[in-house]
Design an enzyme around this catalytic site. Structure first.
Site, PDB file in Angstrom:
ATOM      1  N   GLY A  76       0.597  -1.145  -0.141  1.00 46.59           N
ATOM      2  CA  GLY A  76       0.057  -0.102   0.135  1.00 46.59           C
ATOM      3  C   GLY A  76       0.838   1.312  -0.006  1.00 46.59           C
ATOM      4  N   GLY A 127      -0.121  -4.958   0.444  1.00 50.53           N
ATOM      5  CA  GLY A 127      -1.083  -4.703  -0.400  1.00 50.53           C
ATOM      6  C   GLY A 127      -1.230  -5.555  -1.591  1.00 50.53           C
ATOM      7  CD  GLU A 150       2.789  -6.866   5.709  1.00 53.71           C
ATOM      8  OE1 GLU A 150       2.245  -6.968   4.750  1.00 53.71           O
ATOM      9  OE2 GLU A 150       3.549  -7.920   6.258  1.00 53.71           O
ATOM     10  CG  ASP A 158      -2.481  -5.810   6.579  1.00 54.67           C
ATOM     11  OD1 ASP A 158      -1.507  -5.982   5.734  1.00 54.67           O
ATOM     12  OD2 ASP A 158      -3.131  -4.578   6.336  1.00 54.67           O
TER      13      ASP A 158
END
Length: 389
Positions: A76, A127, A150, A158
Site C-alpha cells: 500500500g 497490499g 509488516e 494483513d
C-alpha cells in the site's frame, strides 16, 4: 477498449488501467516508479470495476498485473498513510477508511464469481498480496519475490494474512509472518502461495489466450505455454510449467529444493516445530537453543521487529486458523485501527521508509515489556465488526 477509473474513484487517474480484451477484463497497476504501490483511489477504482465486470456477461475472466519489470505490487501507499496519520493518536483515525476499503476489496476478490488470474511477476508484498493471493489462479514467475514484512514497520501481516498464513504447510505462515523472509520463484509455489510458475516471457501469450472468445482456464495456460514454446521462450529459460501441486508433486518439489540447497527448505521445513511453539518468546528461545547460524539470524531478525506487532502477528496467525475469511478480515480491521493509533507504525515508517538513517525505537522496546492487556484490546470485537462502506 482501455479506460481508467469510474467517477467514484476518479482520483486514481492513470495509476490503474482497465482494458476489455474480448472475454478478458485486464487490470494493470500502473505506478512502476512506486513499485505499483496501491493508493486509496486505486483500491476504490478496482473495487468499482470488479463490481461492474461481475455483471458483464462479455467478461468471462479477470486478470491483474503490474506495470514494469520490477514489481507486481510492493504494498500500500505507506507514505500517504504516514503523512495522514502522524504523529498517531487521534490523527491516526484518518487511515481507518483506507483499511476498511482495502479489506473489503480483498474479500471481494476472495469471493469473486469469475476466474481471477493474478500475474505475480516481480515484487509481491503487503497490499500486493491482498490483490493477488485471494484470486482463483495465482501465477508466479522466475522474478517473483514474495514477503509479508509488516512487523518491521509497526504493522501486522494483513490483507488476509490472518486467513492464509495459518493454512500454509508446516508453520510456514508463522515463519513468514514473524521474520518477513522473502521467497522467490519456485519457492512461492512450493509454499502454496501460488498455484503454478510460468516464465515471465510467456505472460503476454497467456493474456492473449485468456482474451479469446472461448478462453478457458487452465486450458488457456497450457495453450500459451505451447505457443510460447514454439517461439523458443521456454528453451531460452529452460523452464516448464509447474502444475497445481498435489501431495506427490509437493514432496517432489521439496526434494528438488533440498537438492538445490534452498533457503526456503533450510529455513523452515526442518524447523516447523520451532515455529509451532506457544509464544514468540518460546520461538526465540528454540531458535537460540538450536544454535545454527541460520537459526540465530532468524532470531535476530524477529528481535529487530516491533515487539508489539510481533505479539499481535503471533496471536493473529494462531487465531485465524479457526476463523472463516470474513471473520479474519473483521479481525484485521480491529488490528489495523489499533496500529494506526499506536506509535510503532509511525516510528517504523519514519525509520525504514522516510529517513532510512537509524533503526526504529519501538514502544515498548522488548517483548517482555509488551502489555498483553493492550494486545487484548486490539483483538476485542468492535460494536459493529462489519467493514464500513
Amino acid at each position: 477498449m482501455t479506460d481508467t477509473a469510474t467517477p467514484a474513484a476518479a482520483d486514481a487517474g492513470q495509476d490503474i488501467l482497465f482494458e476489455e480484451r474480448g472475454a478478458l477484463g485486464l487490470v494493470t497497476l500502473n505506478r512502476p516508479q512506486a513499485l505499483n504501490a496501491l493508493t486509496h483511489a486505486m483500491i476504490l477504482a478496482l473495487e468499482a470495476r470488479l463490481e461492474r465486470w461481475r455483471h458483464d456477461p462479455a467478461i468471462r475472466i479477470v486478470a491483474i498485473r503490474g506495470a514494469g519489470e520490477r514489481a507486481f505490487c510492493a504494498g500500500g501507499d505507506i507514505r500517504a498513510l504516514y503523512e495522514a496519520g502522524r504523529p498517531g493518536g487521534a490523527r491516526g483515525r484518518a487511515n481507518f477508511q483506507f483499511y476498511a476499503d482495502e479489506y473489503r476489496l480483498n474479500t471481494m476478490i476472495k469471493r469473486y464469481p469469475k476466474p481471477y488470474v493474478a500475474l505475480m511477476d516481480g515484487i509481491v508484498m503487503g497490499g500486493g498480496v491482498g490483490v493477488s493471493i485471494h484470486g482463483s489462479h495465482r501465477i508466479a514467475t522466475e522474478r517473483t519475490v514474495f514477503a509479508m514484512p509488516e512487523t518491521g514497520i509497526g504493522l501486522f501481516p494483513d490483507v488476509g494474512g490472518t486467513y492464509f498464513l495459518p493454512r500454509l504447510p508446516k508453520e510456514t505462515g508463522m515463519w513468514l509472518g514473524l521474520t518477513g523472509t522473502r521467497l522467490k520463484g519456485d519457492d512461492v509455489a512450493g509454499a502454496k502461495l501460488a498455484d503454478m510458475v510460468l516464465p515471465s516471457a510467456v505472460l503476454d501469450d497467456l493474456l492473449a489466450s485468456l482474451a479469446a472468445p472461448d478462453g478457458a482456464i487452465p486450458e488457456a495456460i497450457h495453450a500459451a505455454m505451447s505457443e510460447a514454446g514454439r517461439g523458443g521462450a521456454l528453451d531460452r529459460l529452460a523452464r516448464l510449467v509447474i502444475e497445481p501441486l498435489d501431495q506427490t508433486a509437493w514432496q517432489a518439489h521439496l526434494d528438488h529444493l533440498q537438492a538445490m540447497g534452498s533457503v526456503f527448505v533450510d529455513g523452515i521445513m526442518e524447523r516447523h516445530t520451532i515455529y509451532g511453539a506457544e509464544s514468540p518468546t518460546a520461538i526465540l528461545a528454540a531458535l537460540e537453543a538450536e544454535g545454527s547460524p541460520l537459526s540465530l539470524k532468524q532470531r535476530d531478525t524477529i528481535l529487530s521487529k516491533s515487539p508489539t506487532c510481533t505479539e499481535i502477528a503471533y496471536r493473529q496467525i494462531r487465531t485465524g486458523a479457526t476463523l472463516d475469511f470474513e471473520a479474519c478480515m473483521a479481525l484485521e480491521y480491529r488490528l489495523a485501527r489499533f496500529c494506526m493509533t499506536h506509535p510503532d507504525f509511525y516510528e517504523g515508517v519514519r525509520a525504514t521508509i522516510i529517513e532510512k538513517s537509524t533503526p526504529p525505537t519501538w514502544t515498548p522496546q522488548t517483548l517482555a515489556e509488551v502489555a498483553h492487556t493492550g494486545i487484548d484490546t486490539a483483538f476485542t470485537p468492535l460494536p459493529d465488526d462489519r467493514l464500513p462502506k
